[in-house]
Design a protein around this motif. Structure first.
Motif, PDB file in Angstrom:
ATOM      1  N   MET A 184       0.828  -1.211   0.000  1.00 37.47           N
ATOM      2  CA  MET A 184       0.000   0.000   0.000  1.00 37.47           C
ATOM      3  C   MET A 184       0.859   1.256   0.000  1.00 37.47           C
ATOM      4  SD  MET A 184      -2.890  -1.209   2.768  1.00 37.47           S
ATOM      5  CE  MET A 184      -3.631   0.411   2.825  1.00 37.47           C
ATOM      6  N   TYR A 185       1.932   1.227   0.791  1.00 41.10           N
ATOM      7  CA  TYR A 185       2.802   2.406   0.871  1.00 41.10           C
ATOM      8  C   TYR A 185       3.433   2.691  -0.489  1.00 41.10           C
ATOM      9  CZ  TYR A 185       6.568   5.521   2.284  1.00 41.10           C
ATOM     10  OH  TYR A 185       7.411   6.590   2.389  1.00 41.10           O
ATOM     11  N   GLN A 186       3.963   1.664  -1.122  1.00 36.17           N
ATOM     12  CA  GLN A 186       4.604   1.852  -2.423  1.00 36.17           C
ATOM     13  C   GLN A 186       3.591   2.306  -3.475  1.00 36.17           C
ATOM     14  OE1 GLN A 186       7.780   1.927  -2.828  1.00 36.17           O
ATOM     15  NE2 GLN A 186       8.204   1.192  -0.750  1.00 36.17           N
ATOM     16  N   GLU A 187       2.370   1.797  -3.365  1.00 37.22           N
ATOM     17  CA  GLU A 187       1.324   2.184  -4.313  1.00 37.22           C
ATOM     18  C   GLU A 187       0.951   3.656  -4.135  1.00 37.22           C
ATOM     19  OE1 GLU A 187      -3.143   1.075  -3.978  1.00 37.22           O
ATOM     20  OE2 GLU A 187      -2.240  -0.466  -5.264  1.00 37.22           O
ATOM     21  N   LYS A 188       0.803   4.081  -2.878  1.00 35.54           N
ATOM     22  CA  LYS A 188       0.398   5.460  -2.605  1.00 35.54           C
ATOM     23  C   LYS A 188       1.514   6.455  -2.914  1.00 35.54           C
ATOM     24  CE  LYS A 188      -3.166   4.421   0.825  1.00 35.54           C
ATOM     25  NZ  LYS A 188      -4.261   5.051   0.046  1.00 35.54           N
ATOM     26  N   ARG A 189       2.753   6.055  -2.698  1.00 35.43           N
ATOM     27  CA  ARG A 189       3.847   6.999  -2.954  1.00 35.43           C
ATOM     28  C   ARG A 189       4.018   7.256  -4.445  1.00 35.43           C
ATOM     29  NH1 ARG A 189       9.039   5.373  -4.080  1.00 35.43           N
ATOM     30  NH2 ARG A 189       9.974   6.928  -2.674  1.00 35.43           N
ATOM     31  N   GLN A 190       3.560   6.307  -5.281  1.00 40.18           N
ATOM     32  CA  GLN A 190       3.663   6.506  -6.726  1.00 40.18           C
ATOM     33  C   GLN A 190       2.806   7.681  -7.196  1.00 40.18           C
ATOM     34  OE1 GLN A 190       5.785   4.929  -8.774  1.00 40.18           O
ATOM     35  NE2 GLN A 190       6.536   3.855  -6.950  1.00 40.18           N
ATOM     36  N   GLY A 191       1.665   7.881  -6.512  1.00 36.47           N
ATOM     37  CA  GLY A 191       0.770   8.954  -6.935  1.00 36.47           C
ATOM     38  C   GLY A 191       0.995  10.262  -6.214  1.00 36.47           C
ATOM     39  N   LEU A 192       1.973  10.314  -5.318  1.00 45.58           N
ATOM     40  CA  LEU A 192       2.195  11.528  -4.522  1.00 45.58           C
ATOM     41  C   LEU A 192       3.075  12.516  -5.270  1.00 45.58           C
ATOM     42  CD1 LEU A 192       1.553  12.705  -1.703  1.00 45.58           C
ATOM     43  CD2 LEU A 192       3.723  11.760  -0.929  1.00 45.58           C
ATOM     44  N   ASP A 193       2.775  13.808  -5.068  1.00 41.81           N
ATOM     45  CA  ASP A 193       3.595  14.872  -5.643  1.00 41.81           C
ATOM     46  C   ASP A 193       5.053  14.659  -5.212  1.00 41.81           C
ATOM     47  OD1 ASP A 193       5.004  17.340  -5.990  1.00 41.81           O
ATOM     48  OD2 ASP A 193       3.088  18.399  -6.109  1.00 41.81           O
ATOM     49  N   PRO A 194       6.007  14.582  -6.163  1.00 37.34           N
ATOM     50  CA  PRO A 194       7.414  14.316  -5.830  1.00 37.34           C
ATOM     51  C   PRO A 194       7.996  15.294  -4.823  1.00 37.34           C
ATOM     52  CG  PRO A 194       7.064  14.113  -8.191  1.00 37.34           C
ATOM     53  CD  PRO A 194       5.790  14.670  -7.624  1.00 37.34           C
ATOM     54  N   LYS A 195       7.558  16.553  -4.844  1.00 36.53           N
ATOM     55  CA  LYS A 195       8.088  17.538  -3.898  1.00 36.53           C
ATOM     56  C   LYS A 195       7.708  17.149  -2.471  1.00 36.53           C
ATOM     57  CE  LYS A 195       6.062  21.159  -5.593  1.00 36.53           C
ATOM     58  NZ  LYS A 195       5.301  20.537  -6.698  1.00 36.53           N
ATOM     59  N   PHE A 196       6.448  16.760  -2.280  1.00 36.26           N
ATOM     60  CA  PHE A 196       5.993  16.347  -0.954  1.00 36.26           C
ATOM     61  C   PHE A 196       6.678  15.044  -0.536  1.00 36.26           C
ATOM     62  CE2 PHE A 196       2.603  19.251  -2.050  1.00 36.26           C
ATOM     63  CZ  PHE A 196       2.232  19.807  -0.847  1.00 36.26           C
ATOM     64  N   LEU A 197       6.788  14.111  -1.483  1.00 38.37           N
ATOM     65  CA  LEU A 197       7.376  12.804  -1.174  1.00 38.37           C
ATOM     66  C   LEU A 197       8.823  12.925  -0.727  1.00 38.37           C
ATOM     67  CD1 LEU A 197       7.074   9.733  -1.134  1.00 38.37           C
ATOM     68  CD2 LEU A 197       7.810   9.702  -3.526  1.00 38.37           C
ATOM     69  N   GLU A 198       9.595  13.743  -1.436  1.00 41.26           N
ATOM     70  CA  GLU A 198      11.013  13.892  -1.100  1.00 41.26           C
ATOM     71  C   GLU A 198      11.193  14.446   0.304  1.00 41.26           C
ATOM     72  OE1 GLU A 198      15.000  16.349  -2.567  1.00 41.26           O
ATOM     73  OE2 GLU A 198      13.117  16.549  -3.669  1.00 41.26           O
ATOM     74  N   VAL A 199      10.438  15.510   0.627  1.00 37.99           N
ATOM     75  CA  VAL A 199      10.568  16.118   1.961  1.00 37.99           C
ATOM     76  C   VAL A 199      10.043  15.170   3.029  1.00 37.99           C
ATOM     77  CG1 VAL A 199       9.822  18.034   3.438  1.00 37.99           C
ATOM     78  CG2 VAL A 199      10.427  18.453   1.039  1.00 37.99           C
ATOM     79  N   TYR A 200       8.904  14.537   2.763  1.00 36.95           N
ATOM     80  CA  TYR A 200       8.304  13.645   3.753  1.00 36.95           C
ATOM     81  C   TYR A 200       9.235  12.480   4.080  1.00 36.95           C
ATOM     82  CZ  TYR A 200       5.215  10.163   5.809  1.00 36.95           C
ATOM     83  OH  TYR A 200       4.664   9.208   6.645  1.00 36.95           O
ATOM     84  N   GLU A 201       9.766  11.815   3.066  1.00 37.69           N
ATOM     85  CA  GLU A 201      10.627  10.655   3.324  1.00 37.69           C
ATOM     86  C   GLU A 201      11.949  11.054   3.971  1.00 37.69           C
ATOM     87  OE1 GLU A 201      10.805   8.327  -0.312  1.00 37.69           O
ATOM     88  OE2 GLU A 201       9.017   7.213   0.354  1.00 37.69           O
ATOM     89  N   ARG A 202      12.408  12.264   3.685  1.00 38.05           N
ATOM     90  CA  ARG A 202      13.614  12.738   4.366  1.00 38.05           C
ATOM     91  C   ARG A 202      13.335  12.948   5.854  1.00 38.05           C
ATOM     92  NH1 ARG A 202      14.758  16.758   1.211  1.00 38.05           N
ATOM     93  NH2 ARG A 202      13.949  18.451   2.483  1.00 38.05           N
ATOM     94  N   LEU A 203      12.144  13.459   6.182  1.00 34.10           N
ATOM     95  CA  LEU A 203      11.769  13.648   7.587  1.00 34.10           C
ATOM     96  C   LEU A 203      11.617  12.297   8.290  1.00 34.10           C
ATOM     97  CD1 LEU A 203       9.111  16.481   7.122  1.00 34.10           C
ATOM     98  CD2 LEU A 203      11.385  16.727   8.133  1.00 34.10           C
TER      99      LEU A 203
END
Length: 262
Positions: A184-203
């Protein structure tokens, strides 16, 4: 207004999406991702904790195994010395008898004195070896007792270790849930805005205590006591990435659900 998000059921618990469809899709998707990731991280930490306990148990077993091996090695080494010194005593006795025979048949003073000196040296060596044997025999029972105690202790620790490790095994349900959460996580991260994803995963990688920070839609206040500007609120509602200047957490407005979503 659109319908509220349906609850997500997993691991016997329920995730309820408390945000409405009035949120910008980028924010909604981020909250969905975070919701799954919280449970995902909990399982990851649980696995990590079990691995650490397994490592500590392995160390404890290795410690007692080493003590057991050391105790038995000391007994074996002592046994080897006892056999060596016993052989040395026998060799000295044989040498003394041989030299005494040569002494009786000596044909010169030089040969006679050589036999005398040889006998004295053999007697001195024999005395040292007998003293060593006396000391070794005095401690052999103690060493054997320690070796037996170490063997018994190792058997007890090994039994506890096997039971402890068996209890650490992950259940099939937990393993399946972990696999489903990862999917589910990998599926949802595919549709997430890359800007949000990069900052979120870094946090998340930095183990940030609050990667997503809610903003009250009325007071514009965060749980940390800061007041967000009207401009930043509009940027958030417009789907732009806005982070807290103090903690770098991603800000989102905790919109109240519309009346027809209740």
């Amino acid at each position: 207004m659109g319908e509220r998000l349906q609850p997500l059921r997993l691991l016997g618990g329920v995730f309820y999406a408390e945000w409405s469809r009035s949120m910008h899709p980028a924010i909604t998707q981020l909250l969905d991702l975070h919701q799954v990731n919280v449970q995902r991280q909990r399982l990851i930490q649980d696995r990590s904790g079990r691995e650490e306990k397994r490592r500590q148990a392995d160390q404890a077993l290795a410690k007692f195994t080493t003590q057991h091996e050391t105790a038995h090695k000391m007994v074996a080494d002592q046994g080897a010395l006892i056999r060596q010194y016993t052989a040395d005593v026998d060799r000295c006795d044989t040498e003394i008898q041989s030299l005494r025979s040569r002494q009786m048949e000596a044909k010169s003073n030089k040969e006679y004195l050589e036999c005398i000196n040889g006998i004295e040296n053999a007697k001195a060596e024999k005395k040292l070896r007998e003293e060593s044997l006396s000391n070794l025999n005095a401690s052999v029972d103690e060493l054997q007792s320690k070796a037996s105690a170490a063997e018994q202790k190792l058997a007890e620790i090994r039994a506890k270790y096997e039971q402890f490790v068996a209890n650490l095994e992950e259940s099939q349900e937990a393993e399946q849930s972990a696999q489903e959460l990862e999917r589910m996580y990998q599926e949802k991260r595919q549709g997430l805005d890359p800007k949000f994803l990069e900052v979120y995963e870094r946090l998340i990688e930095a183990k940030h205590h609050m990667p997503l920070i809610p903003v009250d839609p009325v007071t514009r206040a965060t749980p940390l006591g800061q007041i967000i500007s009207h401009n930043d609120c509009e940027r958030i509602r417009g789907g732009q990435l806005v982070t807290d200047p103090m903690t770098n957490g991603i800000l989102y407005i905790k919109e109240e659900p519309a009346a027809d979503d209740a």
